[in-house]
Design a protein around this motif. Sequence first.
Motif, PDB file in Angstrom:
ATOM      1  N   LEU A   1      29.495  48.239  42.743  1.00 29.48           N
ATOM      2  CA  LEU A   1      28.719  47.035  43.039  1.00 29.48           C
ATOM      3  C   LEU A   1      29.611  45.929  43.601  1.00 29.48           C
ATOM      4  CD1 LEU A   1      26.330  46.942  39.946  1.00 29.48           C
ATOM      5  CD2 LEU A   1      25.687  47.412  42.326  1.00 29.48           C
ATOM      6  N   LEU A   2      30.802  45.803  43.049  1.00 28.85           N
ATOM      7  CA  LEU A   2      31.734  44.789  43.548  1.00 28.85           C
ATOM      8  C   LEU A   2      32.163  45.104  44.976  1.00 28.85           C
ATOM      9  CD1 LEU A   2      33.968  44.312  40.371  1.00 28.85           C
ATOM     10  CD2 LEU A   2      32.224  42.726  41.251  1.00 28.85           C
ATOM     11  N   LYS A   3      32.456  46.361  45.241  1.00 21.87           N
ATOM     12  CA  LYS A   3      32.846  46.747  46.603  1.00 21.87           C
ATOM     13  C   LYS A   3      31.705  46.497  47.587  1.00 21.87           C
ATOM     14  CE  LYS A   3      34.543  50.545  49.445  1.00 21.87           C
ATOM     15  NZ  LYS A   3      33.436  50.441  50.421  1.00 21.87           N
ATOM     16  N   GLN A   4      30.484  46.823  47.182  1.00 21.92           N
ATOM     17  CA  GLN A   4      29.328  46.579  48.050  1.00 21.92           C
ATOM     18  C   GLN A   4      29.153  45.092  48.316  1.00 21.92           C
ATOM     19  OE1 GLN A   4      26.090  48.436  45.943  1.00 21.92           O
ATOM     20  NE2 GLN A   4      26.979  50.478  46.113  1.00 21.92           N
ATOM     21  N   ALA A   5      29.375  44.259  47.302  1.00 20.51           N
ATOM     22  CA  ALA A   5      29.238  42.817  47.467  1.00 20.51           C
ATOM     23  C   ALA A   5      30.298  42.274  48.420  1.00 20.51           C
ATOM     24  CB  ALA A   5      29.351  42.124  46.112  1.00 20.51           C
ATOM     25  N   ILE A   6      31.508  42.832  48.351  1.00 19.94           N
ATOM     26  CA  ILE A   6      32.579  42.415  49.263  1.00 19.94           C
ATOM     27  C   ILE A   6      32.184  42.743  50.694  1.00 19.94           C
ATOM     28  CG2 ILE A   6      34.961  42.862  49.953  1.00 19.94           C
ATOM     29  CD1 ILE A   6      35.545  43.365  46.944  1.00 19.94           C
ATOM     30  N   SER A   7      31.690  43.956  50.907  1.00 20.50           N
ATOM     31  CA  SER A   7      31.300  44.378  52.263  1.00 20.50           C
ATOM     32  C   SER A   7      30.131  43.557  52.784  1.00 20.50           C
ATOM     33  CB  SER A   7      30.922  45.864  52.261  1.00 20.50           C
ATOM     34  OG  SER A   7      32.022  46.668  51.866  1.00 20.50           O
ATOM     35  N   ALA A   8      29.198  43.208  51.887  1.00 17.77           N
ATOM     36  CA  ALA A   8      28.005  42.460  52.289  1.00 17.77           C
ATOM     37  C   ALA A   8      28.227  40.950  52.296  1.00 17.77           C
ATOM     38  CB  ALA A   8      26.844  42.805  51.357  1.00 17.77           C
ATOM     39  N   GLU A   9      29.424  40.506  51.866  1.00 18.09           N
ATOM     40  CA  GLU A   9      29.735  39.076  51.771  1.00 18.09           C
ATOM     41  C   GLU A   9      28.688  38.365  50.913  1.00 18.09           C
ATOM     42  OE1 GLU A   9      30.096  37.662  55.788  1.00 18.09           O
ATOM     43  OE2 GLU A   9      31.974  38.719  56.110  1.00 18.09           O
ATOM     44  N   GLN A  10      28.472  38.915  49.731  1.00 18.47           N
ATOM     45  CA  GLN A  10      27.412  38.481  48.821  1.00 18.47           C
ATOM     46  C   GLN A  10      27.981  37.853  47.561  1.00 18.47           C
ATOM     47  OE1 GLN A  10      23.817  38.840  49.018  1.00 18.47           O
ATOM     48  NE2 GLN A  10      24.056  37.490  47.249  1.00 18.47           N
ATOM     49  N   TRP A  11      27.456  36.685  47.168  1.00 13.76           N
ATOM     50  CA  TRP A  11      27.826  36.069  45.907  1.00 13.76           C
ATOM     51  C   TRP A  11      27.331  36.931  44.752  1.00 13.76           C
ATOM     52  CZ3 TRP A  11      30.501  31.473  44.982  1.00 13.76           C
ATOM     53  CH2 TRP A  11      30.775  30.681  46.110  1.00 13.76           C
ATOM     54  N   MET A  12      28.069  36.855  43.621  1.00 16.17           N
ATOM     55  CA  MET A  12      27.664  37.629  42.451  1.00 16.17           C
ATOM     56  C   MET A  12      27.782  36.782  41.191  1.00 16.17           C
ATOM     57  SD  MET A  12      28.859  41.538  42.973  1.00 16.17           S
ATOM     58  CE  MET A  12      27.322  42.091  42.235  1.00 16.17           C
ATOM     59  N   HIS A  13      26.899  37.078  40.245  1.00 12.97           N
ATOM     60  CA  HIS A  13      26.951  36.465  38.915  1.00 12.97           C
ATOM     61  C   HIS A  13      27.520  37.514  37.968  1.00 12.97           C
ATOM     62  CE1 HIS A  13      25.298  35.379  34.927  1.00 12.97           C
ATOM     63  NE2 HIS A  13      25.634  34.161  35.317  1.00 12.97           N
ATOM     64  N   ILE A  14      28.602  37.170  37.253  1.00 12.83           N
ATOM     65  CA  ILE A  14      29.233  38.134  36.367  1.00 12.83           C
ATOM     66  C   ILE A  14      29.281  37.604  34.935  1.00 12.83           C
ATOM     67  CG2 ILE A  14      30.669  38.977  38.270  1.00 12.83           C
ATOM     68  CD1 ILE A  14      33.061  37.617  36.933  1.00 12.83           C
ATOM     69  N   ILE A  15      29.226  38.536  34.001  1.00 11.54           N
ATOM     70  CA  ILE A  15      29.468  38.238  32.582  1.00 11.54           C
ATOM     71  C   ILE A  15      30.808  38.871  32.244  1.00 11.54           C
ATOM     72  CG2 ILE A  15      28.671  38.545  30.220  1.00 11.54           C
ATOM     73  CD1 ILE A  15      25.834  38.668  31.275  1.00 11.54           C
TER      74      ILE A  15
ATOM     75  N   LEU B   1      39.520  41.894  40.255  1.00 12.04           N
ATOM     76  CA  LEU B   1      38.707  41.359  41.340  1.00 12.04           C
ATOM     77  C   LEU B   1      39.285  40.014  41.738  1.00 12.04           C
ATOM     78  CD1 LEU B   1      36.056  41.278  43.084  1.00 12.04           C
ATOM     79  CD2 LEU B   1      35.045  40.011  41.167  1.00 12.04           C
ATOM     80  N   GLY B   2      39.685  39.899  43.000  1.00 12.88           N
ATOM     81  CA  GLY B   2      40.108  38.612  43.531  1.00 12.88           C
ATOM     82  C   GLY B   2      38.892  37.903  44.094  1.00 12.88           C
ATOM     83  N   SER B   3      38.677  36.644  43.706  1.00 13.93           N
ATOM     84  CA  SER B   3      37.424  35.978  44.081  1.00 13.93           C
ATOM     85  C   SER B   3      37.608  34.468  44.185  1.00 13.93           C
ATOM     86  CB  SER B   3      36.337  36.289  43.051  1.00 13.93           C
ATOM     87  OG  SER B   3      36.682  35.711  41.798  1.00 13.93           O
ATOM     88  N   TRP B   4      36.557  33.826  44.723  1.00  9.39           N
ATOM     89  CA  TRP B   4      36.443  32.368  44.724  1.00  9.39           C
ATOM     90  C   TRP B   4      35.405  32.010  43.672  1.00  9.39           C
ATOM     91  CZ3 TRP B   4      38.858  28.189  46.506  1.00  9.39           C
ATOM     92  CH2 TRP B   4      38.178  26.962  46.516  1.00  9.39           C
ATOM     93  N   CYS B   5      35.804  31.196  42.705  1.00 10.22           N
ATOM     94  CA  CYS B   5      34.935  30.852  41.583  1.00 10.22           C
ATOM     95  C   CYS B   5      34.195  29.546  41.881  1.00 10.22           C
ATOM     96  CB  CYS B   5      35.757  30.713  40.309  1.00 10.22           C
ATOM     97  SG  CYS B   5      34.800  30.217  38.873  1.00 10.22           S
ATOM     98  N   ALA B   6      32.864  29.594  41.810  1.00  7.17           N
ATOM     99  CA  ALA B   6      32.069  28.401  42.097  1.00  7.17           C
ATOM    100  C   ALA B   6      32.267  27.334  41.028  1.00  7.17           C
ATOM    101  CB  ALA B   6      30.585  28.778  42.183  1.00  7.17           C
TER     102      ALA B   6
ATOM    103  N   LEU C   1      26.785  27.248  46.471  1.00  5.01           N
ATOM    104  CA  LEU C   1      27.323  26.202  47.337  1.00  5.01           C
ATOM    105  C   LEU C   1      27.788  26.850  48.633  1.00  5.01           C
ATOM    106  CD1 LEU C   1      30.576  26.861  47.011  1.00  5.01           C
ATOM    107  CD2 LEU C   1      30.321  25.499  44.952  1.00  5.01           C
ATOM    108  N   GLU C   2      28.054  26.018  49.612  1.00  7.46           N
ATOM    109  CA  GLU C   2      28.531  26.535  50.893  1.00  7.46           C
ATOM    110  C   GLU C   2      30.002  26.895  50.767  1.00  7.46           C
ATOM    111  OE1 GLU C   2      28.850  25.183  55.609  1.00  7.46           O
ATOM    112  OE2 GLU C   2      27.749  23.969  54.147  1.00  7.46           O
ATOM    113  N   LEU C   3      30.318  28.106  51.145  1.00  7.77           N
ATOM    114  CA  LEU C   3      31.695  28.574  51.021  1.00  7.77           C
ATOM    115  C   LEU C   3      32.566  27.938  52.103  1.00  7.77           C
ATOM    116  CD1 LEU C   3      33.361  30.729  49.372  1.00  7.77           C
ATOM    117  CD2 LEU C   3      33.056  32.209  51.371  1.00  7.77           C
ATOM    118  N   PRO C   4      33.675  27.306  51.736  1.00  4.69           N
ATOM    119  CA  PRO C   4      34.575  26.733  52.748  1.00  4.69           C
ATOM    120  C   PRO C   4      35.047  27.806  53.728  1.00  4.69           C
ATOM    121  CG  PRO C   4      35.154  25.960  50.550  1.00  4.69           C
ATOM    122  CD  PRO C   4      34.124  27.024  50.366  1.00  4.69           C
ATOM    123  N   GLU C   5      35.200  27.439  54.983  1.00  2.00           N
ATOM    124  CA  GLU C   5      35.581  28.408  56.009  1.00  2.00           C
ATOM    125  C   GLU C   5      36.959  29.009  55.755  1.00  2.00           C
ATOM    126  OE1 GLU C   5      35.251  26.709  59.861  1.00  2.00           O
ATOM    127  OE2 GLU C   5      33.077  26.430  59.761  1.00  2.00           O
TER     128      GLU C   5
END
Length: 235
Positions: A137-151, A178-183, A206-210
């Motif tokens: 699921l994480l790999k799919q989200a990376i490919s799709a450039e999709q935000w995720m909610h994690i516990i 997982l390397g990520s940007w935390c909202a 939020l809008e992700l900085p470029e």
Amino acid sequence: MRKADRLFQLVNLIRHQQPVSAATLAEQLNVSVRSIYRYIDDLSVTGMPIYGEPGIGYSLQPGFELPPLHLSAEELDALQLAVTIISRMAGREIADAARSLSAKVLASLPEERRQPESALFSYATGLSEQQKKIWDLLKQAISAEQWMHIIYNSLQGATSERTVYPLGLFYWGGKWTLGSWCALRKAYREFRVDMIQQVNYCAPPLELPETINIKTYIQHQSASEKLLNMKSSVT
């Protein structure tokens, strides 16, 4: 690397990236641009259908196919070991892809080489089925450039919920992170995959900085590591 192997690698690079410049090829093969020109001349003499356009790069004539693979025993060992490790240490989708790739490579070999006997084995403890599902699921989200909610469960036993923009998966010889940007923190954060309890797609908070991407994440991590090393040397 033997010259014949380098020429074979050069043809593969051109086939997959065409048109591609001599400068790009030189960087990928770690040779000079002048060497690329010389290799192209050598290939042209053998009848290889390579043509170049000024300002565009090199390409192969449409319909060109490489001859069957001729892998050494060491290369076959490396392939089989890599597939074994990936099948245990990564998600199910990438493991299936690795096995499919291995089957295609072996099918392209001469009959007497299709059942290689390897003396290399890996019995490292792999991911659980739940962890493999989360990895996928994480790999799919990376490919799709999709935000995720994690516990997430921390090493201290605290449970938290985060909304993150996943950038990459990193293997550290036993654990994936997982390397990520935390909202929430508005900063780069790392999460151990085996400590993630649940993941779900979600709308961007939020809008992700470029400037936020995998390249800048790796640069940030490298700078942080150097700073820690400097502090350690001082103390």
